[in-house]
Write a protein that holds these residues in place. Structure first.
Motif, PDB file in Angstrom:
ATOM      1  N   ALA A  42      -8.413   4.413  -3.567  1.00  0.00           N
ATOM      2  CA  ALA A  42      -7.022   4.461  -4.052  1.00  0.00           C
ATOM      3  C   ALA A  42      -6.110   5.071  -2.991  1.00  0.00           C
ATOM      4  O   ALA A  42      -4.966   4.639  -2.821  1.00  0.00           O
ATOM      5  N   GLU A  45      -5.498   2.438  -0.395  1.00  0.00           N
ATOM      6  CA  GLU A  45      -4.604   1.381  -0.900  1.00  0.00           C
ATOM      7  C   GLU A  45      -3.180   1.898  -1.120  1.00  0.00           C
ATOM      8  O   GLU A  45      -2.267   1.105  -1.368  1.00  0.00           O
ATOM      9  N   THR A  47      -1.995   3.636  -3.658  1.00  0.00           N
ATOM     10  CA  THR A  47      -1.523   3.561  -5.047  1.00  0.00           C
ATOM     11  C   THR A  47      -1.000   4.935  -5.487  1.00  0.00           C
ATOM     12  O   THR A  47      -1.203   5.931  -4.789  1.00  0.00           O
TER      13      THR A  47
END
Ligand code: AMP
Length: 219
Positions: A42, A45, A47
């Motif tokens: 995460a 990425e 996010t």
């Protein structure tokens, strides 16, 4: 057909859990569910979860229970985990997480909760030389003789030291382990589901102890 398994592997960070989980997941043909790997993905990425987790992880803290329970709940509902089982690595880390996991697994309970037992001093020495592939998560031990650019033997990814493997963050994580995670050992002991496995020895020796413990628990 190889029977599946529903397992938890507890143990201090740096006890060799990650490597043993990869081997156990191949042996029992079940997904290796590492909450640390999920959070690091995460972060990569970018996010919202990743941004939140990065701050906590770099400081050696713990991400909130509600967040972690939601992430694991989603993962355990996937068909591979429902059908064959899983090995949980890094979850649960607190008693509230263990209680939530009991709820989630009421229909298909955990076969065994394994505690990979390695003394704190040995773990500190191991973590300072730990290196990890950024892509596939394979763990390595640095000897100090490596080339500056280290390529993973398994997937060709970049092998680096984790951002949270600094001595300060490691000490904080080990303190947190004693405070929050060690009570889990008592929790599973009370339920009669804890199997303590000696984690000192060669990776092969420890792996054989772990598989023997799982087979005994499944009998
Ligand atoms: P690990 O790779 O298991 O050492 O996890 C790396 C970091 O991710 C931990 O130091 C925590 O900050 C966070 N983390 C992983 N799993 C959990 C969890 N079950 N509960 C709270 N934080 C977690």
């Amino acid at each position: 057909m190889i029977p599946g398994a529903r397992l938890i592997l507890l143990g201090r960070q740096g006890a060799g859990k990650g490597t043993q989980c990869v081997r156990l997941s191949r042996h029992f043909v079940v997904p290796h569910i590492s909450t640390g790997d999920m959070l690091r993905a995460a972060v990569r990425e970018g996010t919202e979860l990743g941004r939140l987790a990065k701050k906590v992880m770099d400081a050696g803290g713990l991400v909130g229970d509600d967040t972690m329970v939601a992430i694991v709940g989603d993962r355990l509902a996937q068909p591979d985990a429902v059908g064959r089982g899983y090995i949980l690595d890094g979850f649960p880390r607190t008693v509230p997480q263990a209680e939530a996991l009991d709820e989630m697994t009421r229909a298909r309970p955990i076969d065994a909760c394994l505690d990979l037992d390695v003394p704190r001093e040995l773990v500190l020495r191991r973590i300072s030389s730990r290196r990890v592939c950024r892509d596939c998560g394979t763990n390595y031990m640095a000897t100090g003789r490596e080339h500056a650019e280290w390529i993973c033997d398994v997937c060709g990814g970049e092998v680096t030291q984790r951002d949270d493997d600094t001595p300060e963050a490691v000490n904080r994580r080990l303190d947190l382990y004693e405070e929050q995670t060690a009570p889990l050992i008592e929790y599973y002991q009370r339920q009669g589901r804890l199997v303590v496995v000696d984690g000192v020895g060669s990776p092969d020796e420890v792996f054989h102890r772990l598989t023997a413990a799982v087979h005994a628990a499944q009998r």
